[in-house]
Design a protein around this motif. Sequence first.
Motif, PDB file in Angstrom:
ATOM      1  N   ASP A   1      43.271  30.504  43.133  1.00  0.00           N
ATOM      2  CA  ASP A   1      44.681  30.124  43.331  1.00  0.00           C
ATOM      3  C   ASP A   1      44.852  29.341  44.623  1.00  0.00           C
TER       4      ASP A   1
ATOM      5  N   ARG B   1      38.160  38.547  50.115  1.00  0.00           N
ATOM      6  CA  ARG B   1      38.227  38.343  48.662  1.00  0.00           C
ATOM      7  C   ARG B   1      36.898  38.479  47.942  1.00  0.00           C
ATOM      8  N   LEU B   2      35.801  38.224  48.634  1.00  0.00           N
ATOM      9  CA  LEU B   2      34.491  38.330  47.979  1.00  0.00           C
ATOM     10  C   LEU B   2      33.695  39.520  48.483  1.00  0.00           C
TER      11      LEU B   2
ATOM     12  N   LEU C   1      29.601  34.832  42.671  1.00  0.00           N
ATOM     13  CA  LEU C   1      30.842  35.590  42.824  1.00  0.00           C
ATOM     14  C   LEU C   1      32.055  34.676  42.665  1.00  0.00           C
ATOM     15  N   SER C   2      33.207  35.286  42.468  1.00  0.00           N
ATOM     16  CA  SER C   2      34.456  34.524  42.375  1.00  0.00           C
ATOM     17  C   SER C   2      35.611  35.474  42.597  1.00  0.00           C
ATOM     18  N   SER C   3      36.779  34.916  42.823  1.00  0.00           N
ATOM     19  CA  SER C   3      37.978  35.724  43.004  1.00  0.00           C
ATOM     20  C   SER C   3      39.170  34.918  42.514  1.00  0.00           C
ATOM     21  N   PRO C   4      40.032  35.523  41.715  1.00  0.00           N
ATOM     22  CA  PRO C   4      41.234  34.784  41.292  1.00  0.00           C
ATOM     23  C   PRO C   4      42.084  34.355  42.487  1.00  0.00           C
ATOM     24  N   PHE C   5      42.036  35.114  43.587  1.00  0.00           N
ATOM     25  CA  PHE C   5      42.804  34.740  44.773  1.00  0.00           C
ATOM     26  C   PHE C   5      42.278  33.429  45.369  1.00  0.00           C
TER      27      PHE C   5
END
Lengths: 316, 316
Positions: free
Chosen positions: B31, B270-271, B24-28
Amino acid sequence: MSDITMIEAAARRLKGHARRTPLLSSPFLDDLAGRRVLVKAECLQHTGSFKFRGAWNALSALEPAGVIAFSSGNHAQGVALAARLKGIAAVIVMPADAPAIKIDNTRALGAEVVLYDRATEDRDAIGERLAAERGLTLVKPFDMAEVIAGQGTAGLEIAEQAAEEGVSAADVLVCCGGGGLTSGVALALEARAPGLRARPVEPEGFDDVTRSLATGQVQRNPRLSGSICDAIVTPQPGQLTWPIMARLCGPGLVVSEEQALKAMALAHDRLKIVLEPGGAVALAAALFAPDLPDTVIALATGGNVDRAMMARALSL
Amino acid sequence: MSDITMIEAAARRLKGHARRTPLLSSPFLDDLAGRRVLVKAECLQHTGSFKFRGAWNALSALEPAGVIAFSSGNHAQGVALAARLKGIAAVIVMPADAPAIKIDNTRALGAEVVLYDRATEDRDAIGERLAAERGLTLVKPFDMAEVIAGQGTAGLEIAEQAAEEGVSAADVLVCCGGGGLTSGVALALEARAPGLRARPVEPEGFDDVTRSLATGQVQRNPRLSGSICDAIVTPQPGQLTWPIMARLCGPGLVVSEEQALKAMALAHDRLKIVLEPGGAVALAAALFAPDLPDTVIALATGGNVDRAMMARALSL
């Protein structure tokens, strides 16, 4: 017209861009429900809900120069991220009283947020003006063939994953607002897993689709606010989604807000996933509704919940 | 000796039984961290932690008539479920003062729980007597070749998933107790993704592996209780795991309890995954540690957290 061909085209577009979300389960939930419960964890999709699927497909199919959407929730984030990844402009029109966190999240994903006053301004007029001035294409949250096809890719995955689990007959429970996901999944299952039947699940008091299916006539919700399941509250079934649901979907199911919160807590305890109330109603039905078949597949459609609401669910 | 051949044999045994957990990943999070952060969500594994991998492999490789394990936590649940699915007996020896929920969960998975008094009884003597009387095979939590190989299958998946993401160089951060997962992942990466380097992550005050790697000599923890990261607190690196880690692993990383709790809350936001404190230390390092490379992969190793602890993390 939405059909399986469009959904398969969407699946090709989404490959390598959307996540193939896992089908989860827990022996504890099976014991509690008294049946086999499989959970399609769409909360693990990009931006925390299935909405990215429809947004990505619409942007890929239509190739607009820029897009505009009306949303303060999951659809806004799905459109914003899809546009950012495509390198095109996204304008999201939100009421000025939307929660600051939702505005901030949408901006952080690169979208321009245009706020309007619900009391004095006409959202559609603002949208039309911006679209005309800047050459933006409107991406609707559910009543749009490309969006329905994109959401339907979750149904293709369910058909494959159910087969891997040896499941050929089950009810597929779908958290249902305007019916974009429900109708897309129903079309995919009709073509690829005819023993699986899509059934919409709604919160008490906002059960327009369930009543529409029961009466055979489109029914409206008496009110549109006051639900913790705000992500799936819409006025009535869509013009495109309703005929599909009327033809293909089994009876709707209705759960209480307390059942949705309990499902959130059990998803936390047993599946290790985070759900928002509106994303937990299908799991709530799978766990607590009577008269379901021996195997049910629940779509856990979204996880964009604030910390206070999750703490409330965990304190029940 | 543990090696890539054993890990590949384990992968064949686990296929169709353990989950291939998503990356998984999150742009938040990217950043926030200032780098690309990929998260291997082992909390979504059966029983909520990677431990099922090692347990399933040990039971598949050794084909015991029944098994015994000492654990009140994730290892107990992994062994209990693997035994239930294999149709063999599992006896789990736990201290009588273990939390009731952990005892109940292990029993609900079909295991027989034998309680002992930490103050007056000898755990190993009880285990040896039961093993001899009933012909049970001991499944150790980390210092056992079949267990290391089973945990290493997570490393094979990381090698594949990193390649799919276009990542050929990264630090792979692993929540580390006795080192079963860390050493297994390190062996898998050595063979299948040599640009990826395994690094153990530990909580402050319980950093035996980090100090052992820094000094080249096995170091012990001064105490074994008082950490919210209880799942990864062990006296010292294992006899089998230490030589592997000494040969292959990069420097260890140490995070505070507060950073682990913040990582839990960010994983929630976020995930959309649920982590326990000990399962969040690698993500904490990925988010908050200085001097990491541009891309890091964090193993989120477990999600068996009680509701009160999650509420505490969400209230920070």
